[in-house]
Scaffold this active site. Sequence first.
Site, PDB file in Angstrom:
ATOM      1  N   ASP A 261      39.493 -91.942 -37.233  1.00  0.00           N
ATOM      2  CA  ASP A 261      39.839 -92.933 -36.050  1.00  0.00           C
ATOM      3  C   ASP A 261      38.551 -93.088 -35.194  1.00  0.00           C
ATOM      4  O   ASP A 261      37.897 -92.234 -34.762  1.00  0.00           O
ATOM      5  CB  ASP A 261      40.793 -92.076 -35.186  1.00  0.00           C
TER       6      ASP A 261
ATOM      7  N   GLU B 175      37.511 -96.440 -39.025  1.00  0.00           N
ATOM      8  CA  GLU B 175      37.281 -97.676 -38.181  1.00  0.00           C
ATOM      9  C   GLU B 175      36.006 -97.624 -37.900  1.00  0.00           C
ATOM     10  O   GLU B 175      35.629 -96.830 -36.868  1.00  0.00           O
ATOM     11  CB  GLU B 175      38.199 -97.488 -36.895  1.00  0.00           C
TER      12      GLU B 175
END
Length: 648
Positions: free
Chosen positions: A329, A358
């Site tokens: 994340d 990400e």
Amino acid sequence: MRNWKFNHIDFSTYPGYSGKDLGVFWSPEKTTFKIWAPTAQMVELRLYKDGVHGESYYKTNLQKKENGTWGTILTGDYEGKFYTFRVNDGEWLDEVAGIYARCVGANGLRGMIYNPNTTNPEEWVFDNGPRYNSFTYAVIYETHVRDFSIAENSGIENKGKFLGFTEEGTRPPEGVKTGIDHLKELGVTHVHLLPVNDFVTVDEEKPLEKYNWGYDPMHYNALEGSYATDPYDGRKRIVEFKKLVKALHANGIGVILDVVFNHTYYAKESVFNQIVPGYFYRQKEDGSFSNASGCGNEVASEREMVRKYIIDTLNYWVEEFHVDGFRFDLMGIHDLKTMQEIRKSLDKIDRGLFLYGEGWAADQSPMPESKRAVKKNTSAMRRIASFNDDFRDALKGNHGDKKSKGFISGLNLREEAIKFGITAAVYHPQVNYGYIDTVETAWAAEPDQCINYVSCHDNYTLWDKLKQSLPKATDEDLRKRVKLAGALVLTSQGVPLLHAGVDFCRTKGGNGNSYKSPDSVNQIDWSRKNEYLDVFEYFQKLIQLRKNHPAFRMTSADAIRRDLNFCAEYKIGVVSYCLDGKAAGDSWSKVFLIFNGNEEEVELPLPEGRYKVVADANSINEEGVKVVEDTVVVEPISLKILVHAENG
């Protein structure tokens, strides 16, 4: 009152410790306790008989050890007892289970001493997940433990639990397959689970009273208790999660964990700050916590003992739980060196583990972007992939703007951005990067560094985004656009990722940020699978097509540049290209793909020869539905995949 500003401290002067014995380790004869707390003047250990209630029945102090560590050994069998640490660095900090807690009681308040050998399912030693020569073979299905089974119509007994993934033969009233049978039927290779480690905002004693995705970490080495059948006995959550892994592995499906090392839910009150105040977080110039996560803090991955902690934790999940990869994340908050060291360390265990994340942050960081694992630095992280949000937004429009449109919703002049996704974000001489709004050039060095997707847990579901950007569209029209999106994601180079339920037009009722919305919003409504069975079967056949034909999953950027050619004359709203299947080791020697995002049909000349149509707007048949030559007509909002007729 404690000063929570740290600009007066040089954290690089703190001693590092390389040992593998941090945490709590049980044996029948003794239990050892060791923590790293270099600023501590005293460390107290407390034992409890209960994980939530009652006073401690035993207290002792840890002894100061080497390189900032503190430890003690208790002789005897303490299995099933609970513990906390309390650090005094001039004043007493809060009681916590410690940063290496692997087994905890309800809501993570106290650690639990346990025998890990009692948590292994039968034949666990033989358990292993799928491995491939290239990650481009993977087809990832992103889901949330609770969403997957909580609906009344899931037919699953252990609703919202780890064990929901172990039940076979589950059906809703309509009779279609749900749960693990659905995953097998669809044909995905991996399940990507939103965070399963212990998080804060769901009360494990009353799990149905509140919902959360789990991006609010508390303990990184312990499992979330609201997904277990018993939140009080920390061993149960370990046993049940291992059963989840084993059940998926037994059906040829890998398990990828979503990990949230970029921030913690609490800042001052976090477990990290109660052991070594300030060290685990980046600070602004004034010494306060910086906030690249948008959640009030960001973890300082570049510091020696933070990097060690992250690597130790990932190694533990692989070795203890047999997981097959990790999704990071807000990976763009982490420093590049840490991501590179993670890859090196995990490769020593298993080179087949898949890593991706990400490639962005949510806010400004004091660490320069050039040193962080942002998308444009992906090529510096070999065998680590980034999400291709450029392709996502080109397909359906800006992720945050419900009215914006993309290629599948009829917006023209997105063709180069679509080509960018088709070529897996690697450099291709036929892609005109100057016509792509979101990038200046390619950012992946190899196709296994690109995660192609059209939707995920964040933002609107694909169905809801299309409904809001095309309010007058019919149900049939929206189905066509979902199929077109699926075809683009699943035939493009790189690694495809599907949001759970996209294969049957999942809706959250137009909710664009459902991270704490109730089950009525987030649950997978399995009745939609029956209602949109044609869409499900289309995705199912697309996945099988990808598996059967290596031309859709080339393993090198050189092969993509050599064997993927944008061979047709440009038309607005159309993307078409040729694949040299023979060079890719495919049984199809030549493949011609056409994607029409226009509201009207288009006619294109075919490359020389006769071609059989193997896919169109509604059907996929590798044997071919008809033979064409010279030209082909492609209906509005649809595709054609054609194979040179010499293939039979």
